[in-house]
Design a protein around this motif. Structure first.
Motif, PDB file in Angstrom:
ATOM      1  N   PRO A   1       0.811  -1.220   0.000  1.00 38.96           N
ATOM      2  CA  PRO A   1       0.000   0.000   0.000  1.00 38.96           C
ATOM      3  C   PRO A   1       0.845   1.271   0.000  1.00 38.96           C
ATOM      4  CG  PRO A   1      -0.895  -1.591   1.545  1.00 38.96           C
ATOM      5  CD  PRO A   1       0.410  -2.149   1.077  1.00 38.96           C
ATOM      6  N   GLU A   2       1.961   1.252   0.759  1.00 35.81           N
ATOM      7  CA  GLU A   2       2.772   2.469   0.856  1.00 35.81           C
ATOM      8  C   GLU A   2       3.513   2.785  -0.438  1.00 35.81           C
ATOM      9  OE1 GLU A   2       5.037  -0.932   2.962  1.00 35.81           O
ATOM     10  OE2 GLU A   2       2.977  -0.200   2.754  1.00 35.81           O
ATOM     11  N   ASP A   3       3.588   1.818  -1.359  1.00 30.91           N
ATOM     12  CA  ASP A   3       4.254   2.065  -2.643  1.00 30.91           C
ATOM     13  C   ASP A   3       3.327   2.692  -3.678  1.00 30.91           C
ATOM     14  OD1 ASP A   3       6.640   1.060  -1.698  1.00 30.91           O
ATOM     15  OD2 ASP A   3       6.237  -0.979  -2.394  1.00 30.91           O
ATOM     16  N   ILE A   4       2.041   2.782  -3.357  1.00 30.53           N
ATOM     17  CA  ILE A   4       1.066   3.347  -4.293  1.00 30.53           C
ATOM     18  C   ILE A   4       1.004   4.862  -4.090  1.00 30.53           C
ATOM     19  CG2 ILE A   4      -1.354   3.361  -4.991  1.00 30.53           C
ATOM     20  CD1 ILE A   4      -1.471   0.424  -4.132  1.00 30.53           C
ATOM     21  N   LYS A   5       1.396   5.589  -5.121  1.00 26.39           N
ATOM     22  CA  LYS A   5       1.486   7.044  -5.056  1.00 26.39           C
ATOM     23  C   LYS A   5       0.141   7.710  -5.286  1.00 26.39           C
ATOM     24  CE  LYS A   5       3.818  10.945  -7.354  1.00 26.39           C
ATOM     25  NZ  LYS A   5       4.793  11.315  -8.429  1.00 26.39           N
ATOM     26  N   ALA A   6      -0.606   7.209  -6.253  1.00 28.42           N
ATOM     27  CA  ALA A   6      -1.881   7.833  -6.608  1.00 28.42           C
ATOM     28  C   ALA A   6      -2.855   6.776  -7.089  1.00 28.42           C
ATOM     29  CB  ALA A   6      -1.670   8.889  -7.692  1.00 28.42           C
ATOM     30  N   ILE A   7      -4.136   7.118  -7.021  1.00 24.52           N
ATOM     31  CA  ILE A   7      -5.191   6.223  -7.478  1.00 24.52           C
ATOM     32  C   ILE A   7      -6.241   7.052  -8.203  1.00 24.52           C
ATOM     33  CG2 ILE A   7      -6.398   6.382  -5.247  1.00 24.52           C
ATOM     34  CD1 ILE A   7      -7.366   3.508  -5.713  1.00 24.52           C
ATOM     35  N   ALA A   8      -6.726   6.533  -9.326  1.00 22.55           N
ATOM     36  CA  ALA A   8      -7.730   7.249 -10.126  1.00 22.55           C
ATOM     37  C   ALA A   8      -8.881   6.304 -10.446  1.00 22.55           C
ATOM     38  CB  ALA A   8      -7.104   7.772 -11.402  1.00 22.55           C
TER      39      ALA A   8
ATOM     40  N   PHE B   1      -3.286   9.556   2.324  1.00 24.40           N
ATOM     41  CA  PHE B   1      -4.083  10.391   1.428  1.00 24.40           C
ATOM     42  C   PHE B   1      -4.826  11.425   2.274  1.00 24.40           C
ATOM     43  CE2 PHE B   1      -3.468   6.515  -0.997  1.00 24.40           C
ATOM     44  CZ  PHE B   1      -3.196   6.992  -2.263  1.00 24.40           C
ATOM     45  N   GLY B   2      -4.879  12.646   1.791  1.00 20.01           N
ATOM     46  CA  GLY B   2      -5.474  13.734   2.561  1.00 20.01           C
ATOM     47  C   GLY B   2      -6.950  13.936   2.268  1.00 20.01           C
TER      48      GLY B   2
ATOM     49  N   GLU C   1     -11.859  12.407   2.110  1.00 25.64           N
ATOM     50  CA  GLU C   1     -11.926  11.112   1.432  1.00 25.64           C
ATOM     51  C   GLU C   1     -10.755  10.208   1.788  1.00 25.64           C
ATOM     52  OE1 GLU C   1     -11.649  14.001  -0.201  1.00 25.64           O
ATOM     53  OE2 GLU C   1     -13.304  14.300  -1.614  1.00 25.64           O
ATOM     54  N   GLY C   2      -9.726  10.776   2.456  1.00 27.78           N
ATOM     55  CA  GLY C   2      -8.502  10.035   2.720  1.00 27.78           C
ATOM     56  C   GLY C   2      -8.693   8.667   3.334  1.00 27.78           C
ATOM     57  N   PRO C   3      -9.412   8.518   4.453  1.00 25.09           N
ATOM     58  CA  PRO C   3      -9.579   7.191   5.069  1.00 25.09           C
ATOM     59  C   PRO C   3     -10.238   6.183   4.135  1.00 25.09           C
ATOM     60  CG  PRO C   3     -10.164   8.920   6.623  1.00 25.09           C
ATOM     61  CD  PRO C   3      -9.981   9.593   5.304  1.00 25.09           C
ATOM     62  N   THR C   4     -11.239   6.634   3.366  1.00 23.83           N
ATOM     63  CA  THR C   4     -11.900   5.727   2.428  1.00 23.83           C
ATOM     64  C   THR C   4     -10.935   5.279   1.340  1.00 23.83           C
ATOM     65  OG1 THR C   4     -14.041   6.801   2.811  1.00 23.83           O
ATOM     66  CG2 THR C   4     -13.827   5.487   0.809  1.00 23.83           C
ATOM     67  N   VAL C   5     -10.132   6.224   0.829  1.00 21.54           N
ATOM     68  CA  VAL C   5      -9.159   5.891  -0.211  1.00 21.54           C
ATOM     69  C   VAL C   5      -8.102   4.927   0.323  1.00 21.54           C
ATOM     70  CG1 VAL C   5      -7.409   6.826  -1.767  1.00 21.54           C
ATOM     71  CG2 VAL C   5      -9.558   8.049  -1.432  1.00 21.54           C
ATOM     72  N   GLU C   6      -7.661   5.135   1.550  1.00 19.32           N
ATOM     73  CA  GLU C   6      -6.672   4.236   2.158  1.00 19.32           C
ATOM     74  C   GLU C   6      -7.208   2.805   2.226  1.00 19.32           C
ATOM     75  OE1 GLU C   6      -3.630   4.570   3.030  1.00 19.32           O
ATOM     76  OE2 GLU C   6      -3.282   6.732   3.107  1.00 19.32           O
ATOM     77  N   ASP C   7      -8.475   2.656   2.591  1.00 22.24           N
ATOM     78  CA  ASP C   7      -9.069   1.315   2.659  1.00 22.24           C
ATOM     79  C   ASP C   7      -9.073   0.648   1.287  1.00 22.24           C
ATOM     80  OD1 ASP C   7      -9.514   1.621   5.356  1.00 22.24           O
ATOM     81  OD2 ASP C   7     -11.612   2.232   5.136  1.00 22.24           O
ATOM     82  N   ILE C   8      -9.390   1.414   0.254  1.00 20.58           N
ATOM     83  CA  ILE C   8      -9.437   0.858  -1.095  1.00 20.58           C
ATOM     84  C   ILE C   8      -8.029   0.470  -1.564  1.00 20.58           C
ATOM     85  CG2 ILE C   8     -10.006   1.352  -3.504  1.00 20.58           C
ATOM     86  CD1 ILE C   8     -12.231   3.195  -2.470  1.00 20.58           C
TER      87      ILE C   8
ATOM     88  N   GLN D   1     -15.686  10.660 -12.337  1.00 20.82           N
ATOM     89  CA  GLN D   1     -14.277  10.330 -12.168  1.00 20.82           C
ATOM     90  C   GLN D   1     -13.755  10.981 -10.897  1.00 20.82           C
ATOM     91  OE1 GLN D   1     -12.128  11.583 -15.650  1.00 20.82           O
ATOM     92  NE2 GLN D   1     -13.186  10.167 -17.031  1.00 20.82           N
ATOM     93  N   LYS D   2     -12.713  10.397 -10.343  1.00 22.76           N
ATOM     94  CA  LYS D   2     -12.107  10.948  -9.146  1.00 22.76           C
ATOM     95  C   LYS D   2     -10.687  10.413  -9.035  1.00 22.76           C
ATOM     96  CE  LYS D   2     -13.115  13.627  -5.553  1.00 22.76           C
ATOM     97  NZ  LYS D   2     -13.627  14.991  -5.706  1.00 22.76           N
ATOM     98  N   SER D   3      -9.739  11.266  -8.591  1.00 25.78           N
ATOM     99  CA  SER D   3      -8.355  10.823  -8.413  1.00 25.78           C
ATOM    100  C   SER D   3      -7.795  11.418  -7.133  1.00 25.78           C
ATOM    101  CB  SER D   3      -7.491  11.237  -9.610  1.00 25.78           C
ATOM    102  OG  SER D   3      -7.478  12.643  -9.762  1.00 25.78           O
ATOM    103  N   PHE D   4      -6.826  10.703  -6.554  1.00 26.74           N
ATOM    104  CA  PHE D   4      -6.218  11.118  -5.300  1.00 26.74           C
ATOM    105  C   PHE D   4      -4.736  10.776  -5.335  1.00 26.74           C
ATOM    106  CE2 PHE D   4     -10.579   9.816  -4.645  1.00 26.74           C
ATOM    107  CZ  PHE D   4     -11.137  10.893  -3.966  1.00 26.74           C
ATOM    108  N   ALA D   5      -3.927  11.580  -4.631  1.00 27.05           N
ATOM    109  CA  ALA D   5      -2.480  11.349  -4.593  1.00 27.05           C
ATOM    110  C   ALA D   5      -1.958  11.607  -3.188  1.00 27.05           C
ATOM    111  CB  ALA D   5      -1.763  12.234  -5.607  1.00 27.05           C
ATOM    112  N   ARG D   6      -0.939  10.856  -2.800  1.00 23.26           N
ATOM    113  CA  ARG D   6      -0.288  11.102  -1.519  1.00 23.26           C
ATOM    114  C   ARG D   6       0.581  12.352  -1.634  1.00 23.26           C
ATOM    115  NH1 ARG D   6      -0.768   6.434   1.602  1.00 23.26           N
ATOM    116  NH2 ARG D   6      -0.975   4.472   0.442  1.00 23.26           N
ATOM    117  N   PRO D   7       0.672  13.156  -0.589  1.00 21.56           N
ATOM    118  CA  PRO D   7       1.544  14.331  -0.644  1.00 21.56           C
ATOM    119  C   PRO D   7       3.015  13.940  -0.806  1.00 21.56           C
ATOM    120  CG  PRO D   7       0.702  13.996   1.585  1.00 21.56           C
ATOM    121  CD  PRO D   7      -0.051  13.070   0.691  1.00 21.56           C
ATOM    122  N   GLU D   8       3.410  12.816  -0.232  1.00 18.50           N
ATOM    123  CA  GLU D   8       4.750  12.253  -0.389  1.00 18.50           C
ATOM    124  C   GLU D   8       4.739  10.825   0.133  1.00 18.50           C
ATOM    125  OE1 GLU D   8       7.723  13.497   2.743  1.00 18.50           O
ATOM    126  OE2 GLU D   8       6.366  15.213   2.835  1.00 18.50           O
ATOM    127  N   LYS D   9       5.773  10.065  -0.192  1.00 16.61           N
ATOM    128  CA  LYS D   9       5.814   8.672   0.220  1.00 16.61           C
ATOM    129  C   LYS D   9       5.824   8.573   1.747  1.00 16.61           C
ATOM    130  CE  LYS D   9       7.975   4.279  -0.918  1.00 16.61           C
ATOM    131  NZ  LYS D   9       9.000   3.576  -1.718  1.00 16.61           N
TER     132      LYS D   9
END
Length: 352
Positions: free
Chosen positions: A177-184, A203-204, A207-214, A191-199
């Motif tokens: 999970p920690e190697d995934i930078k972004a998800i779209a 996710f901020g 929506e962050g907690p929901t995105v982390e679960d996915i 459509q929706k996309s999210f990105a980590r601020p840094e490794k």
């Protein structure tokens, strides 16, 4: 005195005869020295292996490049670590412990017709044996070598898995999970996309907690089964699909297309068909996708939103409906009437 000596001699002869009877192999078969169950030359360079058990059969083959594939499952990769290697090691360690029985009645009770194993070497030499139940001494499973009338004792205790699905390597993508930078996400309704601020950062946003679960659910994608390319059920399902694209910190991307099909049986979740591709043309996911359509584990359906509307509901669940006016509230006992009257509850009189 003479009678006593005669009695002792008779008992000694009887015990000796009993000992010989117990040591004698059953059915009159001669004892044979221990030796390898399968010739070492066959296991040194196996070309194919066939297992039959519980009315099913699986054949795995070694390709020219050394990769093992499941012949009965569209030529998909073999799960070498969990299936092939343990079975081959068990065969390498197994010994032929000599004759067990050639009595037809005893042979029937050994269940030799229920399973078999066959190994073919590069030079064409073949080892084939029927595999039955464990012997009474607990040494291993009874076997009958091809062409032999009687059964032998062995120290083989390997498990015969004959379901082709369980032989295939089910991993479509294996990451962290920690190697995934972004998800779209790409749904039919948005459509929706999210990105980590840094490794190393989550996710901020709300929506962050929901995105982390996915992301956690998609870091390792496994198939629960496979269907043939061109499967009608899969084609119908993919007509209404959605896409999830993962971007990794190493610059590679993984694209997964999901589609729901009908449930396999009543009270079961709908089937979840999955197509996985990788930006690296040599990645195993691309080769597997060219051979079959895959189904994911049923629980993944609950983890993935199939629409933008579904995603929004997970981020902001609808508020609970307010209680109807006049409905009793839990925890509020004021005005509670008890049988026998509406008067206040008084403490019991003190004991005299």
């Amino acid at each position: 005195m003479r009678n006593r000596t005669l009695l002792i001699g008779t008992l000694a002869l009887g015990l000796a005869a009993l000992a010989l009877l117990n040591l004698k192999p059953q059915d009159g078969a001669g004892e044979a020295p221990k030796g390898p169950l399968v010739p070492a030359a066959i296991l040194a360079n196996p070309k194919s292996l066939t297992v039959k058990a519980n009315g099913r059969s699986t054949t795995v083959e070694r390709a020219a490049d050394g990769a093992w594939t499941v012949k009965d499952k569209f030529g998909l990769p073999v799960d070498v670590e969990n299936r092939l290697r343990p079975l081959v090691l068990a065969l390498q360690k197994a010994e032929n412990l000599g004759p067990l029985t050639s009595n037809p009645k005893r042979l029937e009770k050994l269940g030799l017709a229920d399973g078999s194993i066959s190994v073919t070497a590069d030079d064409g030499k073949v080892f084939t044996a029927e595999v039955g139940k464990a012997t009474d001494d607990g040494a291993g499973l009874a076997m009958r070598l091809q062409g032999e009338a009687g059964a032998i004792r062995t120290s083989f205790n390997g498990y015969l898995e004959a379901d082709p699905t369980n032989w295939m390597d089910s991993v479509l993508f294996n990451g962290k999970p920690e190697d995934i930078k972004a998800i779209a996400f790409t749904w039919a309704d948005g459509q929706k996309s999210f990105a980590r601020p840094e490794k190393g950062k989550p996710f901020g946003g709300k929506e962050g907690p929901t995105v982390e679960d996915i992301v956690n659910a998609l870091a390792i994608m496994r198939a629960s089964d496979a269907a043939a390319k061109g499967d009608k059920e899969a084609a119908t399902a993919f007509a209404k699909s959605w896409t999830v694209k993962l971007e990794l910190f190493d610059g590679s991307t993984v694209t997964a297309v999901f589609a729901k099909g009908p449930a396999g049986a009543p009270n079961e979740q709908p089937k979840l068909f999955t197509r996985v591709s990788h930006s690296d043309p040599k990645h195993v996911a691309n080769a597997m996708a060219a051979k079959a359509e895959f189904l994911s584990q049923p629980w993944l359906s609950e983890q993935l939103p199939a629409s933008f509307a579904d995603f929004k509901k997970r981020v902001e669940p609808p508020p609970e409906a307010p209680a109807a006016p006049g409905a009793p509230q839990l925890g509020n006992f004021q005005g509670l009437s008890l049988p026998g009257g509406n008067g206040p509850v008084s403490a019991p009189p003190a004991a005299k």
